[in-house]
Write an enzyme that holds these catalytic residues in place. Structure first.
Site, PDB file in Angstrom:
ATOM      1  N   LYS A 207     -41.536  50.682 -10.190  1.00 47.61           N
ATOM      2  CA  LYS A 207     -41.470  49.456  -9.381  1.00 47.61           C
ATOM      3  C   LYS A 207     -42.291  49.613  -8.106  1.00 47.61           C
ATOM      4  O   LYS A 207     -42.996  48.691  -7.696  1.00 47.61           O
ATOM      5  CB  LYS A 207     -40.002  49.131  -9.066  1.00 47.61           C
ATOM      6  CG  LYS A 207     -39.266  48.612 -10.297  1.00 47.61           C
ATOM      7  CD  LYS A 207     -37.754  48.644 -10.181  1.00 47.61           C
ATOM      8  CE  LYS A 207     -37.139  48.244 -11.527  1.00 47.61           C
ATOM      9  NZ  LYS A 207     -35.702  48.474 -11.610  1.00 47.61           N
TER      10      LYS A 207
ATOM     11  N   GLN B 168     -30.345  49.425  -7.842  1.00 47.50           N
ATOM     12  CA  GLN B 168     -30.698  49.925  -9.176  1.00 47.50           C
ATOM     13  C   GLN B 168     -29.422  50.297  -9.936  1.00 47.50           C
ATOM     14  O   GLN B 168     -28.560  51.003  -9.414  1.00 47.50           O
ATOM     15  CB  GLN B 168     -31.609  51.157  -9.025  1.00 47.50           C
ATOM     16  CG  GLN B 168     -32.078  51.775 -10.320  1.00 47.50           C
ATOM     17  CD  GLN B 168     -33.083  50.896 -11.069  1.00 47.50           C
ATOM     18  OE1 GLN B 168     -33.997  50.327 -10.486  1.00 47.50           O
ATOM     19  NE2 GLN B 168     -32.904  50.793 -12.379  1.00 47.50           N
TER      20      GLN B 168
ATOM     21  N   ASP C  88     -32.600  40.290  -8.223  1.00 43.89           N
ATOM     22  CA  ASP C  88     -32.370  40.281  -9.676  1.00 43.89           C
ATOM     23  C   ASP C  88     -31.307  39.255 -10.075  1.00 43.89           C
ATOM     24  O   ASP C  88     -30.800  39.293 -11.204  1.00 43.89           O
ATOM     25  CB  ASP C  88     -31.986  41.685 -10.183  1.00 43.89           C
ATOM     26  CG  ASP C  88     -32.417  41.898 -11.639  1.00 43.89           C
ATOM     27  OD1 ASP C  88     -33.095  41.002 -12.205  1.00 43.89           O
ATOM     28  OD2 ASP C  88     -32.077  42.939 -12.219  1.00 43.89           O
TER      29      ASP C  88
END
Ligand code: NAP
Length: 283
Positions: free
Chosen positions: A52, A96, A119
């Site tokens: 990322k 994460q 997200d």
């Protein structure tokens, strides 16, 4: 033989357009910035975070990396999230997963401001998706829908079967597919007659985390198969990454198929950048 859906190439095109948007934002005095938090010892998570960071750098997005490690206390992660929520230079926050076992992902992700929830995993953003209101949508389902739109000019009326009902992939994807008027069946570990139901799918999306679980008996001839799974298996003493789909066998019968690697994975990362830019634009 199935046509291969080249997620890597599609993601590169998307990244090029994101790079142009980042330049425009920079010219307007905004530097899109993504904070990445890792609180686990999971070796795959460290790899994903590095990927990322690399892609963010390539499109001009700034990253701030917070590696808290597997022993981080819940209060430590919570305090960091609150600090990042209050930091005007940060537009997007990614927690994460998976977290270390003693940490509650749901509780902690919900501390992220919905306006920085890159997200789309806070309860508010998930609720917005399910009630049809604008909000942040999870990256992997966005990437899958993008690939499906390239294969199918019209998705309305197609039978889409989604295997797996997680909050990060299966459930939001089922909702996105409903929004484009697919007939959607969502399967999970308690579902019966899996093989028979999958064989009725015009579109089959597999997100269960079971290496090569889906073979050709699950596939309707000509169907589009999207493999979200990322599984590490050992072959002849070395580690190989495979999806949930037995690629070679299913390719013989499917119409289109996404490979692992280079299918959904790069699309997820590209949409992470897309969502970061979107959040920076709203700022
Ligand atoms: P997850 O949270 O573990 O959820 C797995 C889902 O699969 C659950 O709904 C589970 O059912 C279902 N399931 C498990 N075994 C099954 C079986 N034998 N038959 C039917 N359903 C079954 O996983 P996830 O986070 O959604 O991830 C799924 C896979 O996608 C993993 O391999 C992950 O690494 C990969 N992934 C890839 C990307 C990418 O960008 N490529 C992004 C995210 C995830 P229950 O709900 O009944 O337990």
């Amino acid at each position: 033989m199935a046509e291969i859906i080249d997620g890597k190439a599609v993601a590169q095109e998307l990244r090029n357009s994101i790079k142009a948007m980042v330049l425009e934002l920079e010219n307007a005095g905004i530097s899109p910035t993504l904070a990445l938090i890792n609180a686990s010892a999971d070796p795959a998570s460290a790899v994903y975070i590095r990927q990322k960071e690399r892609v963010a750098a390539a499109v001009g997005i700034r990253t701030k990396n917070y590696t808290l490690g597997p022993k981080a206390k819940s209060s430590e992660v919570a305090n960091l999230i609150q600090e990042l929520n209050a930091d005007n230079s940060v537009h997007a926050i990614l927690l994460q997963s998976p977290l270390a076992n003693h940490l509650s992902f749901r509780n902690l992700v919900n501390l992220i401001s919905p306006d920085k929830d890159v997200d789309g995993l806070t309860t508010l953003n998930q609720g917005r998706l399910f009630s049809g209101e604008p909000g942040v949508v999870p990256c992997t389902p966005l990437g899958v829908l993008h690939l499906l739109r390239l294969v199918h000019k019209e998705l309305a009326g197609l039978h889409a079967v989604v295997l797996g009902r997680s909050s990060i992939v299966g459930k939001p994807l089922a909702q996105l597919l409903l929004n484009v008027n697919c007939t959607v069946t969502l399967l999970h570990s308690y579902s019966q007659d899996l093989e028979k139901i999958c064989r009725t799918a015009d579109i089959l999306v597999c997100a269960i985390g079971k290496p090569e679980f889906i073979d050709k008996d699950f596939i309707k001839p000509g169907a589009t198969v999207i493999d979200v799974g990322v599984n590490r298996i050992e072959v002849d003493g070395s580690v190989k990454i495979v999806g949930d789909v037995c690629f070679d066998k299913v390719s013989e019968i499917a119409g289109h198929i996404s490979p692992v690697p280079n299918g959904v994975g790069p699309m997820t990362v590209a949409y992470l950048m897309h969502n970061t830019v979107k959040l920076a634009c709203c700022y």
